[in-house]
Write a protein that holds these residues in place. Structure first.
Motif, PDB file in Angstrom:
ATOM      1  N   SER A 282       0.834  -1.207   0.000  1.00 34.48           N
ATOM      2  CA  SER A 282       0.000   0.000   0.000  1.00 34.48           C
ATOM      3  C   SER A 282       0.866   1.253   0.000  1.00 34.48           C
ATOM      4  CB  SER A 282      -0.939  -0.002   1.208  1.00 34.48           C
ATOM      5  OG  SER A 282      -0.219   0.135   2.426  1.00 34.48           O
ATOM      6  N   PHE A 283       2.035   1.153   0.621  1.00 34.09           N
ATOM      7  CA  PHE A 283       2.971   2.276   0.640  1.00 34.09           C
ATOM      8  C   PHE A 283       3.394   2.651  -0.779  1.00 34.09           C
ATOM      9  CE2 PHE A 283       7.372   3.944   1.342  1.00 34.09           C
ATOM     10  CZ  PHE A 283       7.002   5.103   2.014  1.00 34.09           C
ATOM     11  N   LEU A 284       3.515   1.654  -1.647  1.00 31.55           N
ATOM     12  CA  LEU A 284       3.887   1.914  -3.036  1.00 31.55           C
ATOM     13  C   LEU A 284       2.882   2.838  -3.719  1.00 31.55           C
ATOM     14  CD1 LEU A 284       4.967  -1.643  -4.295  1.00 31.55           C
ATOM     15  CD2 LEU A 284       6.459   0.269  -3.666  1.00 31.55           C
ATOM     16  N   PHE A 285       1.615   2.683  -3.391  1.00 32.32           N
ATOM     17  CA  PHE A 285       0.592   3.494  -4.051  1.00 32.32           C
ATOM     18  C   PHE A 285       0.590   4.939  -3.542  1.00 32.32           C
ATOM     19  CE2 PHE A 285      -0.721  -0.839  -4.798  1.00 32.32           C
ATOM     20  CZ  PHE A 285      -1.071  -0.795  -6.141  1.00 32.32           C
ATOM     21  N   PHE A 286       1.004   5.137  -2.302  1.00 31.58           N
ATOM     22  CA  PHE A 286       1.176   6.513  -1.816  1.00 31.58           C
ATOM     23  C   PHE A 286       2.388   7.157  -2.491  1.00 31.58           C
ATOM     24  CE2 PHE A 286      -1.552   4.790   1.457  1.00 31.58           C
ATOM     25  CZ  PHE A 286      -2.416   5.852   1.698  1.00 31.58           C
ATOM     26  N   ILE A 287       3.409   6.347  -2.741  1.00 33.72           N
ATOM     27  CA  ILE A 287       4.567   6.847  -3.491  1.00 33.72           C
ATOM     28  C   ILE A 287       4.137   7.256  -4.900  1.00 33.72           C
ATOM     29  CG2 ILE A 287       6.780   6.199  -4.515  1.00 33.72           C
ATOM     30  CD1 ILE A 287       7.277   4.410  -2.097  1.00 33.72           C
ATOM     31  N   ILE A 288       3.277   6.454  -5.527  1.00 34.54           N
ATOM     32  CA  ILE A 288       2.780   6.801  -6.866  1.00 34.54           C
ATOM     33  C   ILE A 288       2.083   8.154  -6.848  1.00 34.54           C
ATOM     34  CG2 ILE A 288       1.068   6.183  -8.639  1.00 34.54           C
ATOM     35  CD1 ILE A 288       1.677   3.243  -8.037  1.00 34.54           C
ATOM     36  N   GLY A 289       1.231   8.381  -5.840  1.00 35.25           N
ATOM     37  CA  GLY A 289       0.521   9.655  -5.739  1.00 35.25           C
ATOM     38  C   GLY A 289       1.468  10.838  -5.612  1.00 35.25           C
ATOM     39  N   ALA A 290       2.508  10.678  -4.785  1.00 34.62           N
ATOM     40  CA  ALA A 290       3.489  11.755  -4.609  1.00 34.62           C
ATOM     41  C   ALA A 290       4.291  11.980  -5.892  1.00 34.62           C
ATOM     42  CB  ALA A 290       4.425  11.419  -3.443  1.00 34.62           C
ATOM     43  N   CYS A 291       4.623  10.885  -6.578  1.00 34.97           N
ATOM     44  CA  CYS A 291       5.367  10.999  -7.840  1.00 34.97           C
ATOM     45  C   CYS A 291       4.534  11.727  -8.896  1.00 34.97           C
ATOM     46  CB  CYS A 291       5.758   9.619  -8.351  1.00 34.97           C
ATOM     47  SG  CYS A 291       7.042   8.790  -7.387  1.00 34.97           S
ATOM     48  N   LEU A 292       3.254  11.386  -8.983  1.00 33.94           N
ATOM     49  CA  LEU A 292       2.378  12.040  -9.950  1.00 33.94           C
ATOM     50  C   LEU A 292       2.224  13.528  -9.642  1.00 33.94           C
ATOM     51  CD1 LEU A 292      -0.418   9.332 -10.351  1.00 33.94           C
ATOM     52  CD2 LEU A 292       1.188  10.074 -12.111  1.00 33.94           C
ATOM     53  N   PHE A 293       2.136  13.853  -8.353  1.00 38.69           N
ATOM     54  CA  PHE A 293       2.020  15.272  -7.974  1.00 38.69           C
ATOM     55  C   PHE A 293       3.255  16.046  -8.435  1.00 38.69           C
ATOM     56  CE2 PHE A 293       2.804  18.839  -5.145  1.00 38.69           C
ATOM     57  CZ  PHE A 293       1.594  19.501  -5.200  1.00 38.69           C
ATOM     58  N   ALA A 294       4.423  15.473  -8.183  1.00 38.31           N
ATOM     59  CA  ALA A 294       5.664  16.149  -8.582  1.00 38.31           C
ATOM     60  C   ALA A 294       5.756  16.269 -10.100  1.00 38.31           C
ATOM     61  CB  ALA A 294       6.867  15.386  -8.029  1.00 38.31           C
ATOM     62  N   TYR A 295       5.373  15.218 -10.807  1.00 43.76           N
ATOM     63  CA  TYR A 295       5.463  15.225 -12.271  1.00 43.76           C
ATOM     64  C   TYR A 295       4.568  16.305 -12.871  1.00 43.76           C
ATOM     65  CZ  TYR A 295       4.995  13.628 -17.095  1.00 43.76           C
ATOM     66  OH  TYR A 295       4.964  13.566 -18.467  1.00 43.76           O
ATOM     67  N   TYR A 296       3.330  16.382 -12.391  1.00 38.93           N
ATOM     68  CA  TYR A 296       2.409  17.382 -12.941  1.00 38.93           C
ATOM     69  C   TYR A 296       2.627  18.768 -12.345  1.00 38.93           C
ATOM     70  CZ  TYR A 296      -0.025  13.705 -15.433  1.00 38.93           C
ATOM     71  OH  TYR A 296      -0.322  12.677 -16.299  1.00 38.93           O
ATOM     72  N   ASN A 297       3.370  18.837 -11.260  1.00 39.94           N
ATOM     73  CA  ASN A 297       3.789  20.143 -10.752  1.00 39.94           C
ATOM     74  C   ASN A 297       4.811  20.771 -11.697  1.00 39.94           C
ATOM     75  OD1 ASN A 297       5.891  21.792  -8.856  1.00 39.94           O
ATOM     76  ND2 ASN A 297       3.809  21.911  -8.021  1.00 39.94           N
ATOM     77  N   VAL A 298       5.628  19.907 -12.287  1.00 38.40           N
ATOM     78  CA  VAL A 298       6.616  20.363 -13.270  1.00 38.40           C
ATOM     79  C   VAL A 298       5.957  20.606 -14.631  1.00 38.40           C
ATOM     80  CG1 VAL A 298       8.733  19.727 -14.510  1.00 38.40           C
ATOM     81  CG2 VAL A 298       8.495  19.173 -12.079  1.00 38.40           C
ATOM     82  N   HIS A 299       4.907  19.821 -14.940  1.00 40.52           N
ATOM     83  CA  HIS A 299       4.225  19.941 -16.236  1.00 40.52           C
ATOM     84  C   HIS A 299       2.732  20.209 -16.017  1.00 40.52           C
ATOM     85  CE1 HIS A 299       7.841  18.372 -18.182  1.00 40.52           C
ATOM     86  NE2 HIS A 299       7.840  17.381 -17.297  1.00 40.52           N
ATOM     87  N   PRO A 300       2.360  21.351 -15.457  1.00 37.71           N
ATOM     88  CA  PRO A 300       0.944  21.635 -15.158  1.00 37.71           C
ATOM     89  C   PRO A 300       0.068  21.710 -16.403  1.00 37.71           C
ATOM     90  CG  PRO A 300       2.275  23.614 -14.899  1.00 37.71           C
ATOM     91  CD  PRO A 300       3.236  22.485 -15.083  1.00 37.71           C
ATOM     92  N   GLU A 301       0.661  22.046 -17.526  1.00 42.28           N
ATOM     93  CA  GLU A 301      -0.125  22.165 -18.761  1.00 42.28           C
ATOM     94  C   GLU A 301      -0.731  20.826 -19.184  1.00 42.28           C
ATOM     95  OE1 GLU A 301       3.975  20.904 -19.907  1.00 42.28           O
ATOM     96  OE2 GLU A 301       3.119  22.377 -18.524  1.00 42.28           O
ATOM     97  N   LEU A 302      -0.143  19.727 -18.713  1.00 41.71           N
ATOM     98  CA  LEU A 302      -0.635  18.407 -19.081  1.00 41.71           C
ATOM     99  C   LEU A 302      -1.929  18.036 -18.361  1.00 41.71           C
ATOM    100  CD1 LEU A 302       2.726  16.390 -19.138  1.00 41.71           C
ATOM    101  CD2 LEU A 302       1.533  17.464 -21.048  1.00 41.71           C
TER     102      LEU A 302
END
Length: 529
Positions: A282-302
């Motif tokens: 389950s910890f892996l899925f929280f990591i996914i959420g944090a990774c997605l936040f960082a990715y779209y923080n860098v690419h908000p236009e997406l």
């Protein structure tokens, strides 16, 4: 939105066909209800543990948890941290109890303890919980596949539902458990693959993800203040403990698996294996959420596409383009968190891998739904049909009833999923509904197990009072404005905590009050003698 490439669609179709074939394979050995519901007690403990893990790790986890972490923080991970304590209680008291009774239904003993009303009440609560669970999982499937295929969510639920119904009806509990073993592996590898793909798309890699997450407070487990009106660390911990105690101690999905084990020891080991795997998974899925936040923080236009889609879903059909754009600009990450991972899959994952990840999401959903269908059918057959409608049915009729009930509950689960279209968060709606329905079951069960002196009358009064408390907490809006000071202000996750304790403590109190005059009378008699 885009149409899946033929190669990805082929992978998904092959996966679904494989699950159906598993059902047909095990159907050859389901000649009686004992084999269909308990696998004749021949399943090894490690397979049961993987099966329980797969049931826990539903599509609510696969989609809801990353969405929750994307829109907020890691507060919901506290739920997983509560599992070891609940597992300790379950393996020490509940597993040996059920193995000794030998009853396939988790609720038969409640009738022996308090009367037929207690058994029926628990069964109704369980079936409502299963409909909420299956509905939220069906919704999770449709949410991801709609973004990938363009088909309506209703169509997706129907196609997937039919596939699940076929292999569950044909294969029984054996097919459910052994397919869940495979599904548990698939969905875990799917989570690892998603993390790798996000990190590989991120300039700066893991270090930049951690940096952005720290600044945004993504790794927080929530406030440690004693505030039970918000989703603090303590609220989620209490909620998790009571829900997991209900899962391991009262939920037919898990109780039924205890009976498929070769021994009580093997059943207990299966619970701990589930905990050992689920907490880090389950910890892996929280990591996914944090990774997605960082990715779209860098690419908000997406994110413009899913913000627009979320705005459209919140507005009337006749809304103008200006109204849609205005609302889309105001939406926060929490408002579209459940859509982010499907969106990443659509736009950033190469052909072939999308099919594998969608299969992982399907496996997460299918394991929970098939388990819910099988356990619901078992409870209906044993606790309702054979108890009230046709008590004297033979073995062949029992097996036919199990098959028909499995189909019916599969269809009802689909209907519930369709009714959930438009909810803000999969995880929120599931947590709220499960807490409401589970509170009554767990409180009554604990009262029957712990307080040996409590009888039918005290248990009935306690259950009525507890149900009123649950209704009061669930529907504060029904209290008129002039009496708003009487409204419940506690967080929704506290419903199962307060509801369970209300039934248990009121039952204990009534038992003590009833015993007090008797004790006093006996004392007077002793003094006279």
């Amino acid at each position: 939105m885009k149409v899946l490439p033929l190669f990805d669609l082929a992978i998904i179709v092959l996966y679904l066909l494989g699950m159906i074939l598993v059902g047909f394979y095990f159907s050859r050995k389901n000649n009686n209800s004992d084999s269909y519901s308990k696998a004749s007690g021949l399943i090894p403990g490690w397979a049961i543990g993987m099966s329980i893990y797969a049931t826990f790790l539903s599509s609510n986890t696969f989609l809801g948890v990353p969405g929750k972490a994307f829109g907020g923080n890691w507060n919901a991970f506290v739920f997983s941290l509560s599992m070891p304590l609940a597992a300790w209680v379950a393996t020490k008291y509940f597993v040996p109890f059920y193995r000794e009774t030998g009853q396939i239904s988790a609720y038969t003993h409640l009738e022996k303890r308090f009367g037929a009303w207690a058994r029926t009440y628990a069964v109704v609560c369980f079936l409502l919980t299963q409909l909420a669970r299956m509905g939220s999982v069906f919704f999770g499937i449709a949410l991801s596949l709609q973004a990938l295929t363009g088909y309506s969510m209703q169509t997706i639920m129907i196609v997937m539902g039919i596939s699940i119904i076929i292999y569950t009806v044909m294969g029984g509990i054996k097919a459910v458990i052994w397919t869940e073993v495979v599904q548990g592996v698939i969905k875990t590898l799917g989570a690892v693959l998603i993390i790798y793909l996000i990190v590989s798309h991120m300039d700066g890699g893991i270090q930049r993800i951690v940096s952005i997450g720290k600044i945004a407070g993504k790794f927080s487990l929530g406030s440690f203040s004693a505030n039970f009106t918000q989703s603090t660390f303590w609220v989620v911990l209490l909620y998790g403990f009571f829900i997991n105690l209900n899962n391991f101690g009262m939920d037919q999905n898990y109780i039924q698996r205890y009976h498929t084990a070769k021994s009580a020891k093997a059943a207990a080991k299966s619970v701990w294996l589930c905990v050992y795997i689920y907490v880090p998974a389950s910890f892996l899925f929280f990591i996914i959420g944090a990774c997605l936040f960082a990715y779209y923080n860098v690419h908000p236009e997406l994110l413009e596409g899913i913000r627009h889609q979320a705005a459209v879903e919140r507005l009337p059909l006749n809304a103008t383009a200006d109204q849609i754009n205005a609302l889309a600009a105001k939406l926060q990450p929490a408002d579209y968190g459940d859509k982010v991972m499907p969106h990443f899959m659509v736009t950033s994952i190469p052909t072939g891998l999308v099919g594998l990840i969608v299969s992982a999401i399907l496996s997460a959903a299918m394991s929970t739904i098939s388990s819910g269908m099988n356990s619901s059918a078992t409870v209906f057959t044993v606790d309702i049909y054979k108890r009230y409608i046709k008590p004297g049915i033979n073995e062949r009729q029992t097996l036919n009833t199990l098959h028909i009930a499995t189909v019916i509950f599969g269809l009802l689960g689909m209907g519930t999923g369709i009714a959930m279209i438009g909810v803000k968060s999969i995880l929120d709606i599931w947590w709220a509904l499960s807490g409401i329905f589970a509170a009554g079951m767990l409180g009554l069960f604990l009262l029957g197990i712990i307080s040996k002196q409590t009888q039918n009358q005290e248990a009935l009064i306690a259950s009525i009072i507890g149900l009123l408390v649950i209704l009061w907490m669930t529907f504060p809006g029904l209290i008129p404005e002039e009496y708003k000071f009487l409204r419940n202000t506690l967080h929704t996750n506290m419903i199962i905590v307060v509801g369970t304790l209300a039934i248990f403590l009121v039952g204990i109190l009534l038992t003590k009050l009833k015993a007090a005059p008797t004790d006093a009378a006996q004392h007077e008699i002793q003094e006279i003698h």
